[in-house]
Design a protein around this motif. Structure first.
Motif, PDB file in Angstrom:
ATOM      1  N   LYS A 231       8.350  20.771 -19.722  1.00  0.00           N
ATOM      2  CA  LYS A 231       7.323  21.266 -18.813  1.00  0.00           C
ATOM      3  C   LYS A 231       6.033  20.497 -19.041  1.00  0.00           C
ATOM      4  O   LYS A 231       5.840  19.874 -20.085  1.00  0.00           O
ATOM      5  CB  LYS A 231       7.048  22.755 -19.066  1.00  0.00           C
ATOM      6  N   SER A 232       5.144  20.595 -18.071  1.00  0.00           N
ATOM      7  CA  SER A 232       3.836  19.966 -18.241  1.00  0.00           C
ATOM      8  C   SER A 232       2.995  20.788 -19.208  1.00  0.00           C
ATOM      9  O   SER A 232       3.320  21.938 -19.526  1.00  0.00           O
ATOM     10  CB  SER A 232       3.124  19.876 -16.889  1.00  0.00           C
ATOM     11  N   ASN A 233       1.913  20.220 -19.666  1.00  0.00           N
ATOM     12  CA  ASN A 233       1.021  20.920 -20.586  1.00  0.00           C
ATOM     13  C   ASN A 233       0.457  22.186 -19.943  1.00  0.00           C
ATOM     14  O   ASN A 233       0.336  23.218 -20.593  1.00  0.00           O
ATOM     15  CB  ASN A 233      -0.117  19.994 -21.035  1.00  0.00           C
ATOM     16  N   ALA A 234       0.167  22.109 -18.655  1.00  0.00           N
ATOM     17  CA  ALA A 234      -0.372  23.280 -17.950  1.00  0.00           C
ATOM     18  C   ALA A 234       0.660  24.405 -17.905  1.00  0.00           C
ATOM     19  O   ALA A 234       0.307  25.580 -18.080  1.00  0.00           O
ATOM     20  CB  ALA A 234      -0.786  22.889 -16.537  1.00  0.00           C
ATOM     21  N   GLN A 235       1.919  24.073 -17.702  1.00  0.00           N
ATOM     22  CA  GLN A 235       2.961  25.099 -17.677  1.00  0.00           C
ATOM     23  C   GLN A 235       3.159  25.718 -19.063  1.00  0.00           C
ATOM     24  O   GLN A 235       3.358  26.921 -19.192  1.00  0.00           O
ATOM     25  CB  GLN A 235       4.274  24.506 -17.169  1.00  0.00           C
ATOM     26  N   CYS A 236       3.081  24.883 -20.099  1.00  0.00           N
ATOM     27  CA  CYS A 236       3.194  25.398 -21.469  1.00  0.00           C
ATOM     28  C   CYS A 236       2.018  26.319 -21.790  1.00  0.00           C
ATOM     29  O   CYS A 236       2.183  27.357 -22.434  1.00  0.00           O
ATOM     30  CB  CYS A 236       3.241  24.248 -22.470  1.00  0.00           C
ATOM     31  N   ARG A 237       0.831  25.926 -21.333  1.00  0.00           N
ATOM     32  CA  ARG A 237      -0.355  26.743 -21.549  1.00  0.00           C
ATOM     33  C   ARG A 237      -0.209  28.093 -20.849  1.00  0.00           C
ATOM     34  O   ARG A 237      -0.582  29.135 -21.391  1.00  0.00           O
ATOM     35  CB  ARG A 237      -1.590  25.990 -21.048  1.00  0.00           C
ATOM     36  N   GLN A 238       0.371  28.090 -19.660  1.00  0.00           N
ATOM     37  CA  GLN A 238       0.585  29.334 -18.921  1.00  0.00           C
ATOM     38  C   GLN A 238       1.581  30.234 -19.651  1.00  0.00           C
ATOM     39  O   GLN A 238       1.401  31.449 -19.716  1.00  0.00           O
ATOM     40  CB  GLN A 238       1.080  29.037 -17.498  1.00  0.00           C
ATOM     41  N   ASP A 239       2.620  29.642 -20.237  1.00  0.00           N
ATOM     42  CA  ASP A 239       3.582  30.419 -21.028  1.00  0.00           C
ATOM     43  C   ASP A 239       2.877  31.096 -22.205  1.00  0.00           C
ATOM     44  O   ASP A 239       3.140  32.253 -22.521  1.00  0.00           O
ATOM     45  CB  ASP A 239       4.702  29.524 -21.558  1.00  0.00           C
ATOM     46  N   LYS A 240       1.977  30.354 -22.840  1.00  0.00           N
ATOM     47  CA  LYS A 240       1.224  30.906 -23.970  1.00  0.00           C
ATOM     48  C   LYS A 240       0.363  32.079 -23.505  1.00  0.00           C
ATOM     49  O   LYS A 240       0.315  33.127 -24.155  1.00  0.00           O
ATOM     50  CB  LYS A 240       0.351  29.820 -24.600  1.00  0.00           C
ATOM     51  N   ARG A 241      -0.298  31.919 -22.379  1.00  0.00           N
ATOM     52  CA  ARG A 241      -1.136  33.002 -21.843  1.00  0.00           C
ATOM     53  C   ARG A 241      -0.318  34.249 -21.535  1.00  0.00           C
ATOM     54  O   ARG A 241      -0.739  35.368 -21.813  1.00  0.00           O
ATOM     55  CB  ARG A 241      -1.852  32.544 -20.575  1.00  0.00           C
ATOM     56  N   GLN A 242       0.841  34.054 -20.951  1.00  0.00           N
ATOM     57  CA  GLN A 242       1.702  35.198 -20.629  1.00  0.00           C
ATOM     58  C   GLN A 242       2.155  35.920 -21.893  1.00  0.00           C
ATOM     59  O   GLN A 242       2.180  37.153 -21.936  1.00  0.00           O
ATOM     60  CB  GLN A 242       2.919  34.740 -19.829  1.00  0.00           C
ATOM     61  N   THR A 243       2.484  35.158 -22.931  1.00  0.00           N
ATOM     62  CA  THR A 243       2.900  35.761 -24.192  1.00  0.00           C
ATOM     63  C   THR A 243       1.770  36.595 -24.777  1.00  0.00           C
ATOM     64  O   THR A 243       1.980  37.731 -25.231  1.00  0.00           O
ATOM     65  CB  THR A 243       3.322  34.668 -25.195  1.00  0.00           C
TER      66      THR A 243
ATOM     67  N   GLN B 173       4.022  25.382 -28.860  1.00  0.00           N
ATOM     68  CA  GLN B 173       4.512  24.232 -29.635  1.00  0.00           C
ATOM     69  C   GLN B 173       5.958  23.915 -29.286  1.00  0.00           C
ATOM     70  O   GLN B 173       6.316  22.742 -29.117  1.00  0.00           O
ATOM     71  CB  GLN B 173       4.381  24.513 -31.129  1.00  0.00           C
ATOM     72  N   ASP B 174       6.776  24.949 -29.160  1.00  0.00           N
ATOM     73  CA  ASP B 174       8.179  24.738 -28.793  1.00  0.00           C
ATOM     74  C   ASP B 174       8.293  24.148 -27.393  1.00  0.00           C
ATOM     75  O   ASP B 174       9.124  23.264 -27.148  1.00  0.00           O
ATOM     76  CB  ASP B 174       8.961  26.049 -28.866  1.00  0.00           C
ATOM     77  N   CYS B 175       7.481  24.631 -26.500  1.00  0.00           N
ATOM     78  CA  CYS B 175       7.495  24.140 -25.119  1.00  0.00           C
ATOM     79  C   CYS B 175       7.117  22.657 -25.080  1.00  0.00           C
ATOM     80  O   CYS B 175       7.788  21.859 -24.431  1.00  0.00           O
ATOM     81  CB  CYS B 175       6.512  24.962 -24.277  1.00  0.00           C
ATOM     82  N   ARG B 176       6.071  22.307 -25.808  1.00  0.00           N
ATOM     83  CA  ARG B 176       5.635  20.910 -25.807  1.00  0.00           C
ATOM     84  C   ARG B 176       6.646  20.017 -26.516  1.00  0.00           C
ATOM     85  O   ARG B 176       6.851  18.864 -26.127  1.00  0.00           O
ATOM     86  CB  ARG B 176       4.264  20.789 -26.440  1.00  0.00           C
ATOM     87  N   ALA B 177       7.289  20.534 -27.569  1.00  0.00           N
ATOM     88  CA  ALA B 177       8.284  19.738 -28.291  1.00  0.00           C
ATOM     89  C   ALA B 177       9.507  19.479 -27.412  1.00  0.00           C
ATOM     90  O   ALA B 177      10.119  18.409 -27.491  1.00  0.00           O
ATOM     91  CB  ALA B 177       8.689  20.453 -29.569  1.00  0.00           C
ATOM     92  N   ALA B 178       9.874  20.458 -26.602  1.00  0.00           N
ATOM     93  CA  ALA B 178      11.028  20.303 -25.720  1.00  0.00           C
ATOM     94  C   ALA B 178      10.732  19.298 -24.608  1.00  0.00           C
ATOM     95  O   ALA B 178      11.642  18.695 -24.045  1.00  0.00           O
ATOM     96  CB  ALA B 178      11.420  21.649 -25.129  1.00  0.00           C
ATOM     97  N   ASP B 179       9.446  19.157 -24.272  1.00  0.00           N
ATOM     98  CA  ASP B 179       8.994  18.176 -23.275  1.00  0.00           C
ATOM     99  C   ASP B 179       9.671  18.383 -21.922  1.00  0.00           C
ATOM    100  O   ASP B 179       9.974  17.425 -21.220  1.00  0.00           O
ATOM    101  CB  ASP B 179       9.238  16.750 -23.792  1.00  0.00           C
TER     102      ASP B 179
END
Length: 83
Positions: A58-70, A50-56
């Motif tokens: 990165k792309s959605n795919a990059q935000c999704r990858q951050d979530k997976r890594q977490t 959510q923070d990644c997408r709010a900051a806008d």
């Protein structure tokens, strides 16, 4: 003599039973702690995305990858607790 033997056998049985119960309790506590950690990690991963997408930034795919890594890091920590 028979009574002393019976008492010794009963004591040994109770001792073995208590050790087995103690191990089971420790393992249950470890599983519970690992489960709690994974739950916290899921919440953290959601917030990360959510923070990644709010900051806008990165792309959605990059935000999704951050979530997976977490989430993966949380799983690894949970495994460390259990084993």
């Amino acid at each position: 003599m028979a009574r002393a033997l019976f008492t010794a056998m009963l004591t040994a049985t109770l001792l073995v039973a208590s050790v087995g119960t103690s191990l089971a309790t420790d393992q249950a506590d470890q599983r519970r702690a690992a489960r709690g950690l994974r739950h916290e990690t899921r919440q953290s991963a959601r917030q990360t995305k959510q923070d990644c997408r709010a900051a806008d930034q990165k792309s959605n795919a990059q935000c999704r990858q951050d979530k997976r890594q977490t989430k993966q890091q949380g799983r690894e920590k949970a495994r460390d607790i259990k084993y």
